[in-house]
Design an enzyme around this catalytic site. Structure first.
Site, PDB file in Angstrom:
ATOM      1  N   TYR A 180       0.998  -0.980   0.054  1.00  0.00           N
ATOM      2  CA  TYR A 180      -0.176   0.006  -0.196  1.00  0.00           C
ATOM      3  C   TYR A 180       0.415   1.606  -0.155  1.00  0.00           C
ATOM      4  O   TYR A 180       1.664   1.581   1.291  1.00  0.00           O
ATOM      5  CB  TYR A 180      -1.031  -0.347   1.506  1.00  0.00           C
ATOM      6  CG  TYR A 180      -2.278  -1.114   1.317  1.00  0.00           C
ATOM      7  CD1 TYR A 180      -2.393  -0.979   0.321  1.00  0.00           C
ATOM      8  CD2 TYR A 180      -2.084  -1.731   2.362  1.00  0.00           C
ATOM      9  CE1 TYR A 180      -3.589  -2.134   0.210  1.00  0.00           C
ATOM     10  CE2 TYR A 180      -3.330  -2.686   2.730  1.00  0.00           C
ATOM     11  CZ  TYR A 180      -3.842  -2.790   1.332  1.00  0.00           C
ATOM     12  OH  TYR A 180      -4.895  -3.968   1.172  1.00  0.00           O
ATOM     13  N   LYS A 211      -1.388  -8.226  -2.337  1.00  0.00           N
ATOM     14  CA  LYS A 211      -2.491  -7.465  -1.669  1.00  0.00           C
ATOM     15  C   LYS A 211      -2.652  -6.045  -2.768  1.00  0.00           C
ATOM     16  O   LYS A 211      -1.540  -5.511  -1.330  1.00  0.00           O
ATOM     17  CB  LYS A 211      -2.989  -7.944  -1.588  1.00  0.00           C
ATOM     18  CG  LYS A 211      -4.544  -7.998  -0.943  1.00  0.00           C
ATOM     19  CD  LYS A 211      -4.500  -7.824   0.644  1.00  0.00           C
ATOM     20  CE  LYS A 211      -6.230  -7.194   0.835  1.00  0.00           C
ATOM     21  NZ  LYS A 211      -6.701  -6.876   2.648  1.00  0.00           N
TER      22      LYS A 211
END
Lengths: 305, 305, 305, 305, 305
Positions: A180, A211
């Site tokens: 992220y 992810k």
């Protein structure tokens, strides 16, 4: 449907030692149900979002009890259930059949990014997870770790992530990195080009899967750039904030079947429903990811109380 | 009365290894007197509040001497007495029968939160506590550790707490986490929804019990959200600032018998009284927590000099 | 005179292992000359105050040479001489009879507290001191460490102090903690209530003795609160800035014989005099602390060149 | 001339273990050529001053090549050549006869003190130096380390310096500490009283020699205070910025023969000259330090191209 | 053409132990193709520049896939391919013949230098790389590490770099240090005198080769100062931003054949082209560096699609 090429020995990364290749492949095949694709049920938000995701308007009362996540994970057709080791240790003896992923780091959302760039250290060494797996006899297939690129503490997390991958592979565990972009230097974390960069970092760290969040706006070129950046590393899109059932199913189908993503990681979209509804939705998602079904095919599995 | 289900093997968390299960259960049963409930006598404030809680107006002169706490702990019907290892080492040979809990971290209150977010590192590794328990032959049943979620140093404390739980369970010790939202980012630390979040974090860290403050205001829905968030992890409410005897007893009864809390942790409310009064009050509290008595039943135990 | 009860086994803290109790008691009895009281000659200011205490107006030229301290320590009737290990290693072979205490941490006074809260890490692990004691065959009886409570770096020093006590006791060494409230959050470090709090912290850390500053103003209730807070932990008052001979002797007598302090730690008041005067003064102080003499009795020992 | 008393066993500090005393004395005697005095050729400025000292106006082109330092060190009559281990490893096989001192820490001059107080961590543990000495068979006689007292990072450097002394002595190596007051809190680093304080700190850390800057102004009382503070620890004055030959020789003679300093450490004053001139100057300096010659005696050794 | 003198044992730095000299020389000869010169294909930008160098205008679509770098590295005549271990582990089994260099540290470009001085910790210890080399049987010839001198975190990177060199040499690996002046204190990172200083630091750290940027402006005296500062340490110029083919070839020829640089490290200039073009360009560069050919000689190797 397109199958990822996880079927031969060559897909095992070389930091998995020879005597752990079989173990690694077994873990990988369990998670991917031999398809090369992966569906993660993400259950680490009790730390990340405190009680916001579990109690309140539009959230089933089932979700107020931590055992709710374990009920879903044990009954739905998921690939892996990611949560903190403390939860696994507490409920694991009642839910021994769940395919577990240990989420190694977590932080609360109390300190806003405008006050301090995020930093989230691993709670455990991989060796401790391995010892726990052995001693508990639970089905621990891999580990997860979040990296906030763009944070002023980025270098500490890159260092830790790299060592986690190395150590996990050394023990035959699969690694998923949550990648992220975050921090005061990051003005547009949903930008597709930046997310492709986050994929680059996760792949260079040696992750088996990264992810990421879906870019905004969702464009063909953006998704293509992101998936391409992954190379042999699988791309998982996060579910994000609660959305309609149709949106959830359609977007997963788009990612996986049109653009070649490896799968998805869903949390809130599943667990904020009652146990029965949640299991049904998870099974529908599994139909898209693992069987290559279209949304309209799996929609019949859904239950709406 | 409702009994927590600590009676079977399945309640032992899976990070307790097989050869330490009996030891863990013995510690747990001693602390909970086989009820699944827990009454902690908290004696770590000599660091946390310096001499403010021990000397001054409305405080018995008995409390000026550190041995006062040990006298109470050795004579009252408490579940566990939590204090720093240095105190236990100094007075333990005279008070060998006390059920001890080693409070692993402590800080003073000199630096205000407006100047610096709180951070409190453990003074000892759990292995050192285990070695001390063995060498001293004292009755060390578990360890305690405070986590300040919302502090800018939160990630260091989450990391340390997780490892303390793992290591303590590895040695069969019970773990209580003091879970307090604190720091410049925390504007309302007594908010019930936030406290439920603190419970989530403590449970995800693997604590056997989490010690929290009572929310303000006290509402049924707030208490319900908090207790529910605990799941199989026991909730202990802190005593907080000195209150009237009736208030103390009534609120414990409310928490434990109406909402299913596991118990309470009291410090000032007990030790600021004379030794005789303090022991009497502690015994009354034990009557509520361990026997399920109503406040009016135990009130006859009280002594008012 | 009142005697502290160091005569029985029960006074040995329980973190001293069984096979080190005799060694610990021998160290304690040497330091306290079997009285339970302690007179420390403090010689660590060459770092703490650079050359300010050793060269200048009203300071004997004898004090300009570092060997001056060793001459005094070897010839006067002190309990322990506290200085840095580097000095002990350099001069120890010429002064093998001195009862040494290794001061583990030191800092200079160059950075003002208004610029940065104080932090002073230990220069050595206790194990290194133990190895040095064994290899040098010197008489190392214990260790000293300064804790600045109220500093923003307090938690690091609490952590280190706790481990030093544990490790020192494990090897049978006596521990003295210098407990000083310091830092931008501390507006009145000489306040008696705050000093009592500092005593609490030192005692909770497991120190055998805590060294503190005399409160200002000196009141009966303040001294009483402080000594009481010590419990079984001995209280040593620091000498502080240079004072008249009468003031020095009277204040030690007051602390020890009227209020039950364990003793005193003097530096400048002794070593800024010529070697002969310094030894005479130290012997007078020893007469008060170890023999319970009144100031008027020991005054005849003094030499004024 | 006055001789320092390094001739007997008693001069070996007690942190040198018995079985390393002979090795320590051999190293010390080699460095001091049996006089108790020491002449260091300082060659660590390639990091400290980047290329400023090695290329530019008034600097011989010989100095542009790093091998220049090794040529001088191998051919001139120096006591020890201090430089980074990386340089020694690279050139050592061609210059096996040099008496080497490994400078353990170095920093560049790019960040000004007004931006950040200086901090310079050791690049190696002493044990690594010892292993290198053994494996390379080079003549490693000791180690050097710089401490910036007055820096906000002072405590880290004091800690590291203390451990370096202990570890080096444990292996029979001689230790020189560069003691420099530096940082925003230090307004007058050349003040004699402050430099005497720096000597105190270096001596308390256990150094065999401390290297300091000459005070400004140079006064008799200042030099006396500084040398006296050293006690049994040798004082070396740094050469500082390039000066005239006469100034260099006269000031060394003053320090060593009039005030009892142990010697000098020269860098730029030597290596900025051509190899031939540099060697000649170094030999002249050696004549003053090791033979006690007057400047006018050694001046005939000089070469001016 | 001039040959660097890597042909005899004396060129092996003395921190390479005797039993690793043959291994070190084999690695060095493989990298330099027995010429003493080195051509590195730099492939670590996927972290350093995220996806900016790999996807966008004027970049071949081939470069969007991480495998592109491995195709070039396996088919072109390079000396070493530097990338992160995670990438090597993922693709290595398909590209076993590549001469690999593990780039140990990397950071993203998200936090601007104006916000925070750069710091980039190593992701792995050298021992982990050695273990990976052994277990994977890949051809790992050396390691790379970036040092940002002038950063406020400089001392941590100098410390780490020094230890990496020592450990790598201990295992017979070649070390390349990327030496970049960076941070708020560095106003002109392309200044030749400063770059010569960066070379000094890299050489003092013990690097076999230092990789630096070309100075701006490029002057004869600047290049001479830089190359001279290297001494026996090889100088590699970075390729920098994409340039015309002629510029690339001419500047390498200038550095290596006119000024005696050891070689070049190119990334973007090569990999942003199609696989075929990239391989052709790399072979042309190899002709200049390894064969001493003139640009006009190797230009015939180029392919322009």
């Amino acid at each position: 449907m397109k199958k990822n090429n996880f079927s031969t020995d060559q897909t095992v990364p070389l930091d998995v030692p020879l005597d752990k290749r079989a173990h690694y492949l077994k873990n990988l095949h369990t998670l991917t149900k031999d398809t090369g694709r992966l569906f993660i049920f993400a259950g680490d938000q009790r730390v990340e979002h405190l009680n916001d995701d579990f109690y309140g308007e539009n959230i089933s009362l089932d979700d107020a009890n931590p055992e709710h996540l374990f009920k879903i994970a044990s009954m739905a057709r998921i690939g892996g259930f990611a949560t903190q080791l403390g939860n696994i240790a507490r409920y694991g003896s009642h839910y021994p059949n769940i395919p577990y992923l240990v989420k190694l780091n977590s932080k609360t959302n109390l300190v806003p990014f405008s006050e301090q760039d995020p930093y989230s250290a691993a709670w455990y060494d991989v060796r401790e997870v391995v010892a726990f797996a052995k001693s508990s006899k639970l089905n621990i297939l891999g580990v997860g770790y979040t990296v906030y690129i763009g944070s002023k503490f980025e270098t500490a997390m890159l260092h830790e992530a790299a060592r986690i991958v190395l150590e996990a592979h050394r023990h035959g565990l699969v690694v998923i990195l949550w990648m992220y972009p975050r921090g005061q230097a990051v003005t547009n974390p949903k930008n597709a080009h930046l997310i492709a960069g986050a994929v680059n970092v996760g792949a260079s760290l040696g992750a088996d899967f990264v992810k990421i969040n879906e870019p905004e706006p969702v464009t063909d070129s953006g998704l293509k750039e992101i998936i391409s950046a992954g190379g042999r590393t699988g791309i998982l899109f996060a579910g994000g904030q609660a959305r309609s059932l149709d949106e959830v199913l359609n977007s997963i189908y788009l990612h996986v079947n049109r653009f070649g993503a490896a799968g998805a990681a869903l949390g809130r979209n599943i667990h904020q429903r009652s146990t029965t509804e949640a299991i049904a939705l998870a099974n529908a998602v599994a139909g898209i990811i693992y069987d290559g079904h279209a949304p309209e095919t799996v929609r019949r599995l859904l239950i709406k109380e």
